[in-house]
Write a protein that holds these residues in place. Structure first.
Motif, PDB file in Angstrom:
ATOM      1  N   MET A   1       3.057  25.185   0.474  1.00 49.49           N
ATOM      2  CA  MET A   1       2.143  25.427   1.566  1.00 49.49           C
ATOM      3  C   MET A   1       2.273  26.694   1.978  1.00 49.49           C
ATOM      4  N   ALA A   2       3.262  27.210   2.131  1.00 52.05           N
ATOM      5  CA  ALA A   2       3.627  28.672   2.697  1.00 52.05           C
ATOM      6  C   ALA A   2       2.964  29.679   1.974  1.00 52.05           C
ATOM      7  N   ASP A   3       3.205  29.578   0.435  1.00 48.52           N
ATOM      8  CA  ASP A   3       2.313  30.478  -0.411  1.00 48.52           C
ATOM      9  C   ASP A   3       0.949  30.423  -0.258  1.00 48.52           C
ATOM     10  N   PHE A   4       0.332  29.135  -0.232  1.00 47.79           N
ATOM     11  CA  PHE A   4      -1.204  28.982   0.002  1.00 47.79           C
ATOM     12  C   PHE A   4      -1.698  29.666   1.145  1.00 47.79           C
ATOM     13  N   LEU A   5      -0.944  29.303   2.236  1.00 47.87           N
ATOM     14  CA  LEU A   5      -1.242  29.838   3.419  1.00 47.87           C
ATOM     15  C   LEU A   5      -1.132  31.509   3.336  1.00 47.87           C
ATOM     16  N   GLY A   6      -0.254  31.976   2.920  1.00 47.72           N
ATOM     17  CA  GLY A   6      -0.066  33.558   2.821  1.00 47.72           C
ATOM     18  C   GLY A   6      -1.121  33.898   1.778  1.00 47.72           C
ATOM     19  N   GLU A   7      -1.754  33.347   0.968  1.00 46.09           N
ATOM     20  CA  GLU A   7      -2.879  33.951  -0.017  1.00 46.09           C
ATOM     21  C   GLU A   7      -4.156  33.707   0.783  1.00 46.09           C
ATOM     22  N   SER A   8      -4.206  32.770   1.865  1.00 47.80           N
ATOM     23  CA  SER A   8      -5.660  32.492   2.334  1.00 47.80           C
ATOM     24  C   SER A   8      -5.762  33.230   3.519  1.00 47.80           C
ATOM     25  N   LEU A   9      -4.755  33.908   4.131  1.00 52.90           N
ATOM     26  CA  LEU A   9      -5.017  34.590   5.282  1.00 52.90           C
ATOM     27  C   LEU A   9      -4.542  36.110   5.160  1.00 52.90           C
ATOM     28  N   PRO A  10      -5.309  36.842   5.705  1.00 56.80           N
ATOM     29  CA  PRO A  10      -6.533  36.602   6.539  1.00 56.80           C
ATOM     30  C   PRO A  10      -7.664  36.182   5.698  1.00 56.80           C
TER      31      PRO A  10
ATOM     32  N   ALA B   1       1.007  -1.201  -0.012  1.00 53.21           N
ATOM     33  CA  ALA B   1       0.097   0.079   0.039  1.00 53.21           C
ATOM     34  C   ALA B   1       0.740   1.345   0.052  1.00 53.21           C
ATOM     35  N   TRP B   2       2.018   1.355   0.721  1.00 54.91           N
ATOM     36  CA  TRP B   2       2.749   2.402   0.810  1.00 54.91           C
ATOM     37  C   TRP B   2       3.411   2.572  -0.409  1.00 54.91           C
ATOM     38  N   GLN B   3       3.926   1.523  -1.134  1.00 53.49           N
ATOM     39  CA  GLN B   3       4.453   1.813  -2.633  1.00 53.49           C
ATOM     40  C   GLN B   3       3.220   2.307  -3.695  1.00 53.49           C
ATOM     41  N   ALA B   4       2.008   1.695  -3.769  1.00 55.19           N
ATOM     42  CA  ALA B   4       1.068   1.738  -4.492  1.00 55.19           C
ATOM     43  C   ALA B   4       0.381   3.189  -4.410  1.00 55.19           C
ATOM     44  N   THR B   5       0.584   3.809  -3.177  1.00 55.71           N
ATOM     45  CA  THR B   5      -0.229   5.307  -3.099  1.00 55.71           C
ATOM     46  C   THR B   5       1.003   5.953  -3.182  1.00 55.71           C
ATOM     47  N   GLU B   6       2.257   5.793  -3.217  1.00 58.08           N
ATOM     48  CA  GLU B   6       3.245   6.788  -3.499  1.00 58.08           C
ATOM     49  C   GLU B   6       3.449   7.529  -2.142  1.00 58.08           C
ATOM     50  N   PHE B   7       3.360   6.899  -1.166  1.00 57.27           N
ATOM     51  CA  PHE B   7       3.339   7.779   0.141  1.00 57.27           C
ATOM     52  C   PHE B   7       4.755   7.999   0.444  1.00 57.27           C
ATOM     53  N   SER B   8       4.966   9.594   0.744  1.00 53.64           N
ATOM     54  CA  SER B   8       6.239  10.235   0.560  1.00 53.64           C
ATOM     55  C   SER B   8       6.231  11.184   1.563  1.00 53.64           C
ATOM     56  N   PRO B   9       6.721  10.861   2.854  1.00 58.19           N
ATOM     57  CA  PRO B   9       6.824  12.430   3.827  1.00 58.19           C
ATOM     58  C   PRO B   9       7.916  13.173   3.007  1.00 58.19           C
ATOM     59  N   ALA B  10       9.097  12.675   2.557  1.00 58.14           N
ATOM     60  CA  ALA B  10       9.908  13.896   1.964  1.00 58.14           C
ATOM     61  C   ALA B  10       9.368  14.749   0.903  1.00 58.14           C
ATOM     62  N   ALA B  11       8.343  14.255   0.289  1.00 57.02           N
ATOM     63  CA  ALA B  11       7.659  14.997  -0.691  1.00 57.02           C
ATOM     64  C   ALA B  11       6.821  16.084   0.037  1.00 57.02           C
ATOM     65  N   LEU B  12       6.119  15.843   1.069  1.00 62.12           N
ATOM     66  CA  LEU B  12       5.498  16.641   1.970  1.00 62.12           C
ATOM     67  C   LEU B  12       6.543  17.682   2.267  1.00 62.12           C
ATOM     68  N   VAL B  13       7.639  17.361   2.970  1.00 59.75           N
ATOM     69  CA  VAL B  13       8.588  18.373   3.458  1.00 59.75           C
ATOM     70  C   VAL B  13       9.129  19.379   2.464  1.00 59.75           C
ATOM     71  N   ALA B  14       9.205  18.556   1.089  1.00 62.88           N
ATOM     72  CA  ALA B  14       9.835  19.372   0.058  1.00 62.88           C
ATOM     73  C   ALA B  14       8.936  20.499  -0.662  1.00 62.88           C
ATOM     74  N   GLY B  15       7.747  20.186  -0.180  1.00 63.91           N
ATOM     75  CA  GLY B  15       6.615  21.083  -0.772  1.00 63.91           C
ATOM     76  C   GLY B  15       6.264  22.179   0.379  1.00 63.91           C
TER      77      GLY B  15
END
Length: 260
Positions: free
Chosen positions: A46-55, A28-42
């Motif tokens: 995520m910061a840009d998204f939060l900057g456009e969302s707030l306030p 399941a890990w391989q099929a879903t391409e689960f990658s904590p490293a990709a989350l950290v690299a992005g």
């Protein structure tokens, strides 16, 4: 001196089961391409998204509250209008109220079909039939909730006390009489509790239905995302949070009053 009994060692079947479970998780890990490293690299995205969302953009608060009320109405009507269909199917699907095996199997098949089709799929079907808007969302919830609630109610009836049923059966009471005077009175609190639980779930589901054109505040969230107005989206999400908390607290209060 008392000897402590040795703990039984896991059997071979247990070890095989654990090994299979580990292998399935690796696949399941391989099929879903689960990658904590990709989350950290992005993190920059995520910061840009939060900057456009707030306030949040509170200028759309009035429109957001109106849409939230529509979302509540969709969940309410979708739950209420499914009650008669779910009750009839539950009565015919339960062993406690229906002795004919063919009738039970037919009802269970209908319930299985209705709950196996996601409410989003029903919404897409009804959007093509009646057009965009809350009506399609209500119809989708009626069909899907009938399957889910009918199944839950049938199981509650199956677990009802046999004493009152057997007492009426001895006197020659018919199936409908047993259901009306022995089964339903004993399970009514459970049925009411399950109904309130489904209302809570359906209000949340009506939000998702709005994303596919079934109206309500989900439709506004979808529009905000498409227009890249993430500050408006955050306002809508905050209103959704308030709506969900309010419905959850209200249904919880009623369940406590009913003792379920």
């Amino acid at each position: 001196m008392t000897r402590v009994p040795a703990r039984p060692r896991p059997s071979t079947a247990v070890w095989i089961g654990v090994a299979v479970l580990v292998v399935v998780h690796v696949l399941a890990w391989q099929a879903t391409e689960f990658s904590p490293a990709a989350l950290v690299a992005g993190w920059e995205g995520m910061a840009d998204f939060l900057g456009e969302s707030l306030p949040p953009d509170l200028s759309v608060l009035g429109k957001s509250l109106e849409a939230a009320v529509i979302t509540l109405y969709i969940g309410l009507l979708g739950t209420t209008f499914s009650i008669p269909f779910a009750l009839v199917l539950a009565l015919t699907a339960s062993r406690a109220t229906t002795s004919a095996a063919w009738a039970r199997q037919a009802s269970r098949a209908v319930l299985s079909f209705l709950r196996s089709v996601p409410d989003v799929v029903f919404a897409l079907v009804f959007v093509t039939a009646v057009g965009l808007g809350p009506f399609a969302g209500v119809l989708a919830l009626v069909f899907h909730n009938t399957g889910v609630m009918g199944k839950l109610w049938a199981e509650a009836m199956d677990e009802s006390d046999r004493g009152p049923r057997d007492a009426l059966a001895v006197t020659g009471a018919s199936g409908p009489q047993i259901a009306l005077h022995a089964v339903l009175p004993t399970v009514l609190p459970s049925l009411a509790g399950l109904l309130l639980y489904r209302l809570d779930v359906n209000v949340r589901s009506s939000l998702v239905l709005g994303l596919v054109g079934a109206g309500g505040i989900g439709f506004l969230i979808n529009q905000s995302i498409k227009l890249f107005r993430f500050d408006e989206m955050v306002t809508h999400i905050l209103v959704v949070l308030l709506l969900v908390v309010a419905v959850d607290q209200a249904s919880g209060w009623v369940r406590r009053r009913l003792g379920t």
